[in-house]
Design an enzyme around this catalytic site. Structure first.
Site, PDB file in Angstrom:
ATOM      1  N   LYS A 180     -11.913 -10.794  -0.831  1.00  0.00           N
ATOM      2  CA  LYS A 180     -13.077 -10.033  -0.347  1.00  0.00           C
ATOM      3  C   LYS A 180     -12.624  -8.730   0.301  1.00  0.00           C
ATOM      4  O   LYS A 180     -13.376  -7.740   0.322  1.00  0.00           O
ATOM      5  CB  LYS A 180     -13.920 -10.876   0.607  1.00  0.00           C
ATOM      6  CG  LYS A 180     -13.202 -11.424   1.837  1.00  0.00           C
ATOM      7  CD  LYS A 180     -13.202 -10.463   3.003  1.00  0.00           C
ATOM      8  CE  LYS A 180     -12.403 -11.010   4.163  1.00  0.00           C
ATOM      9  NZ  LYS A 180     -12.343 -10.058   5.304  1.00  0.00           N
ATOM     10  N   THR A 237     -17.881  -8.253   5.326  1.00  0.00           N
ATOM     11  CA  THR A 237     -16.836  -7.239   5.256  1.00  0.00           C
ATOM     12  C   THR A 237     -17.253  -6.015   4.452  1.00  0.00           C
ATOM     13  O   THR A 237     -16.759  -4.921   4.689  1.00  0.00           O
ATOM     14  CB  THR A 237     -15.557  -7.854   4.646  1.00  0.00           C
ATOM     15  OG1 THR A 237     -15.263  -9.078   5.315  1.00  0.00           O
ATOM     16  CG2 THR A 237     -14.371  -6.930   4.813  1.00  0.00           C
TER      17      THR A 237
END
Length: 315
Positions: A180, A237
């Site tokens: 990610k 994120t």
């Protein structure tokens, strides 16, 4: 069991603050001056300003002190973890990796690097150090193949504001947390270049598809990527400038300098994925483009043109 945290950066310090609610914690800082300053002021002014350190956090720069603890949480960068472990005997310890990434030189995750420990686990998921330190509700994934160890750690490391969910899929949890970060750099670059929210949503979604490809190829369970350590962490994120990976992308997209002293795990992971893709024959256009972006092999307009010109296909 006593808890020791290795790494007095923002995340390591935040975990110490949260876990001190349940009992004594030992926090290891690499730099003696930093350790002494934190002990004197009861703050980590450089990495986590404005957060008071409870009295039951012992701060030390002596490894022997923290190695006296049974449970060790490693909050050091993945790319430095193996070197840090050189000469350390962890055969009597339970080691919990709190770092995210894939080692460039070997393609391994933190749990594999901690192979010398008696028991190993991974703590990962959507979280910012500041939120944890300030007692804001946070949920994380605890991955461990040994259910008995996992249950003990889950109880030991959960607090009233920090909730842990178990999984036996260590590979899936590791890969979600590592991959990610790569997508977050790309999303930051999109926003930094002013390409818009729609472009970010597309990159996030197609990046998630690449995350699932890698996870399946490396033996992880696809459903793990749908949980906190995958989709949850990806969403956080890729949408907040609290993320160092996202901020690096913003700087790249805007053509600004980025502080080289700030650890950005996604950059190393993007480079490591070149070897993973080649080994397993994986099509990872977004990850490959991010790797080229951080290595200055392509600029953002060129990266977007490359991705948009790919052959049309089914989703």
């Amino acid at each position: 069991m006593s808890i020791g945290i290795i790494g007095a950066g923002a995340f390591g310090t935040a975990l110490a603050v949260a876990l001190a609610e349940k009992g004594p914690v030992t926090l290891w800082a690499r730099n003696r001056d930093q350790a002494e300053a934190m002990a004197d002021t009861r703050q980590n002014a450089q990495r986590l300003p404005g957060v008071d350190l409870p009295d039951n956090i012992a701060i030390s720069c002596e490894l022997e002190t923290v190695l006296a603890c049974n449970t060790l949480l490693f909050a050091v960068p993945t790319q430095r973890l193996r070197q840090f472990l050189t000469g350390l005997d962890l055969s009597d310890h339970t080691a919990v990796a709190c770092c995210k990434g894939i080692e460039v030189t070997t393609g391994e995750g933190p749990a594999s690097i901690l192979s010398g420990a008696r028991h190993r686990a991974v703590l990962t998921g959507p979280s910012f150090a500041d939120d944890i330190a300030r007692g804001l509700p946070t949920a994380l994934t605890l991955a461990c193949t040994d259910r008995t160890v996992a249950e003990a750690l889950q109880s030991q490391l959960s607090t009233a504001k920090l909730r842990l969910y178990r999984t036996a899929d260590v590979a899936g949890a590791e890969l979600g947390g590592a991959l990610k970060n790569v997508v977050a750099i790309g999303c930051g670059a999109v926003m930094g270049a002013g390409l818009g929210d729609s472009a970010r949503a597309a990159l996030l979604t197609r990046g998630f598809a690449e995350m699932q490809r890698v996870a399946v190829a490396l033996g992880a369970q696809p459903e793990t990527l749908m949980g906190l350590s995958g989709l949850g962490d990806l969403t956080l994120t890729c949408t907040s400038d609290k993320s160092r990976n996202y901020r690096l992308g913003l700087a790249l997209g805007a053509g600004r300098e980025f502080d080289a002293a700030i650890t950005v795990e996604g950059a190393g992971t993007a480079r490591a994925l070149r070897g993973v893709a080649a080994k397993y024959g994986l099509d990872l256009p977004i990850c490959a483009t991010v790797a080229d972006l951080v290595d200055d092999k392509v600029d953002v307009p060129g990266a977007m043109a490359r991705l948009m010109a790919r052959p049309l296909k089914e989703e």
